[in-house]
Design a protein around this motif. Structure first.
Motif, mmCIF file in Angstrom:
data_model
loop_
_atom_site.group_PDB
_atom_site.id
_atom_site.type_symbol
_atom_site.label_atom_id
_atom_site.label_comp_id
_atom_site.label_asym_id
_atom_site.label_seq_id
_atom_site.Cartn_x
_atom_site.Cartn_y
_atom_site.Cartn_z
ATOM 1 N N THR A 23 8.890 -4.083 -6.502
ATOM 2 C CA THR A 23 9.436 -3.504 -7.715
ATOM 3 C C THR A 23 8.623 -2.316 -8.205
ATOM 4 O O THR A 23 8.899 -1.795 -9.274
ATOM 5 C CB THR A 23 9.492 -4.562 -8.831
ATOM 6 O OG1 THR A 23 8.180 -5.112 -9.012
ATOM 7 C CG2 THR A 23 10.469 -5.671 -8.481
ATOM 8 N N THR A 35 6.625 -3.052 -13.777
ATOM 9 C CA THR A 35 7.858 -2.296 -13.537
ATOM 10 C C THR A 35 8.117 -1.247 -14.615
ATOM 11 O O THR A 35 8.757 -0.234 -14.342
ATOM 12 C CB THR A 35 9.065 -3.238 -13.463
ATOM 13 O OG1 THR A 35 9.171 -3.972 -14.695
ATOM 14 C CG2 THR A 35 8.927 -4.208 -12.312
ATOM 15 N N THR A 36 7.614 -1.475 -15.812
ATOM 16 C CA THR A 36 7.854 -0.525 -16.904
ATOM 17 C C THR A 36 6.693 0.443 -17.105
ATOM 18 O O THR A 36 6.692 1.222 -18.061
ATOM 19 C CB THR A 36 8.122 -1.275 -18.222
ATOM 20 O OG1 THR A 36 7.026 -2.151 -18.499
ATOM 21 C CG2 THR A 36 9.406 -2.097 -18.122
ATOM 22 N N GLU A 42 15.084 1.187 -8.797
ATOM 23 C CA GLU A 42 16.511 0.892 -8.880
ATOM 24 C C GLU A 42 17.335 2.011 -8.244
ATOM 25 O O GLU A 42 18.369 1.758 -7.618
ATOM 26 C CB GLU A 42 16.927 0.677 -10.338
ATOM 27 C CG GLU A 42 16.564 -0.687 -10.889
ATOM 28 C CD GLU A 42 17.263 -1.796 -10.114
ATOM 29 O OE1 GLU A 42 18.503 -1.835 -10.106
ATOM 30 O OE2 GLU A 42 16.563 -2.622 -9.495
ATOM 31 N N ARG A 95 10.471 1.042 -12.485
ATOM 32 C CA ARG A 95 11.769 0.382 -12.319
ATOM 33 C C ARG A 95 12.909 1.391 -12.191
ATOM 34 O O ARG A 95 13.846 1.199 -11.417
ATOM 35 C CB ARG A 95 12.036 -0.566 -13.497
ATOM 36 C CG ARG A 95 13.372 -1.307 -13.396
ATOM 37 C CD ARG A 95 13.457 -2.414 -14.431
ATOM 38 N NE ARG A 95 13.262 -1.904 -15.783
ATOM 39 C CZ ARG A 95 13.087 -2.680 -16.850
ATOM 40 N NH1 ARG A 95 13.036 -3.989 -16.701
ATOM 41 N NH2 ARG A 95 12.932 -2.152 -18.042
#
Length: 278
Positions: free
Chosen positions: A12, A122-123, A150, A146
């Motif tokens: 991730t 992820t952030t 994604e 992220r």
């Protein structure tokens, strides 16, 4: 199950698959600029070393990539910065010194030391890019892990990139399109071809070799490819399977010629991804 599945499902963070590829595809070329090559194991080792140096130096939360380095060296620096949990800021080598100083000064005063340093999630912000500074001070935009992971997932699923499409991204990392293409090729384990300066002839030669059947380009580059192909009487390049276009509006009147030159390529145009991701 192909060679990529395990890493892509689990990771991730933008840089996370690199360690996996360093083990499972250690001798495969990760980056090639026509003069220098780095395998996945070499790239991982160099990025990890740079990350450790930043940690020992107690480098700030955001670190600028040295835009005077070669693109391969810039990518090693970029991967090292984000591997350390920091955010990589990417400037344009064409900026005047006054613009560069202004951007770095403003960015330095706007950021505080985050609590997550050296332990990215992820952030966590991993990248700060900038719009063109040709008409004033460049405006920055920030992405977290992220958002791009994604986007990588969307690409691999939508464009069948889990089959190992090496990426040719013939541009500077200061242009987010090319940085995205490079990181996509590293994330999937397919590898990337890059150019320190765009060359239509070198681009076509690389595409004809078949190792990088995904081309990431801006419209002006594609027009130059069409012109060079006509000049050299190159009928078609069937090795290309995917063309991703962004950075400016594609002129539809050239689509038929582009399809003739790359008859097996899926041609995709997108825009606005710098600030929003997919």
């Amino acid at each position: 199950m192909d060679y990529q599945t395990g890493a892509l499902v689990a990771n991730t963070l933008v840089h996370a698959p690199l360690a996996h590829w360093a083990k499972t595809r250690s001798h495969v070329v990760a980056m090639d600029d026509g003069h220098t090559q780095l395998t996945f194991s070499q790239l991982h080792a160099a990025a990890a070393l740079h990350a450790q140096e930043l940690i020992e130096q107690q480098a700030p939360a955001t670190v600028f990539v040295d835009d005077q380095l070669s693109i391969i060296e810039q990518m090693v620096s970029f991967m090292g910065i984000i591997h350390s949990g920091r955010c990589a800021a990417v400037s344009d080598p064409d900026w005047p010194s006054t613009v560069r100083d202004s951007v770095q000064r403003e960015l330095g005063t706007a950021l505080t030391e985050p609590s997550f340093l050296n332990n990215a999630t992820t952030t966590t912000p991993f990248y700060i890019g900038f719009t063109s500074g040709s008409t004033g001070t460049p405006k920055g935009f920030q992405r977290d892990h992220r958002s791009w992971v994604e986007s990588f997932r969307v690409c691999t699923e939508t464009f069948d990139m889990d089959q190992g499409l090496g990426v040719l991204a013939p541009g500077r990392i200061s242009h987010s399109l090319f940085l995205f293409g490079m990181l996509l090729g590293l994330y999937t384990g397919a590898g990337i071809a890059i150019q320190n300066k765009f060359s239509a002839s070198h681009t076509l030669t690389t595409l004809q070799a078949g190792q990088h059947p995904c081309l990431v380009a801006v419209p002006s580059q594609l027009i130059m490819l069409l012109q060079w192909a006509r000049h050299r009487h190159i009928a078609c390049v069937p090795q290309v399977r995917l063309i991703l276009i962004s950075g400016a509006r594609w002129m539809r009147q050239h689509t038929a010629d582009l399809q003739s030159l790359f008859p097996n390529a899926r041609i995709v145009e997108f825009y606005g991804a710098s600030e929003t991701s997919f």
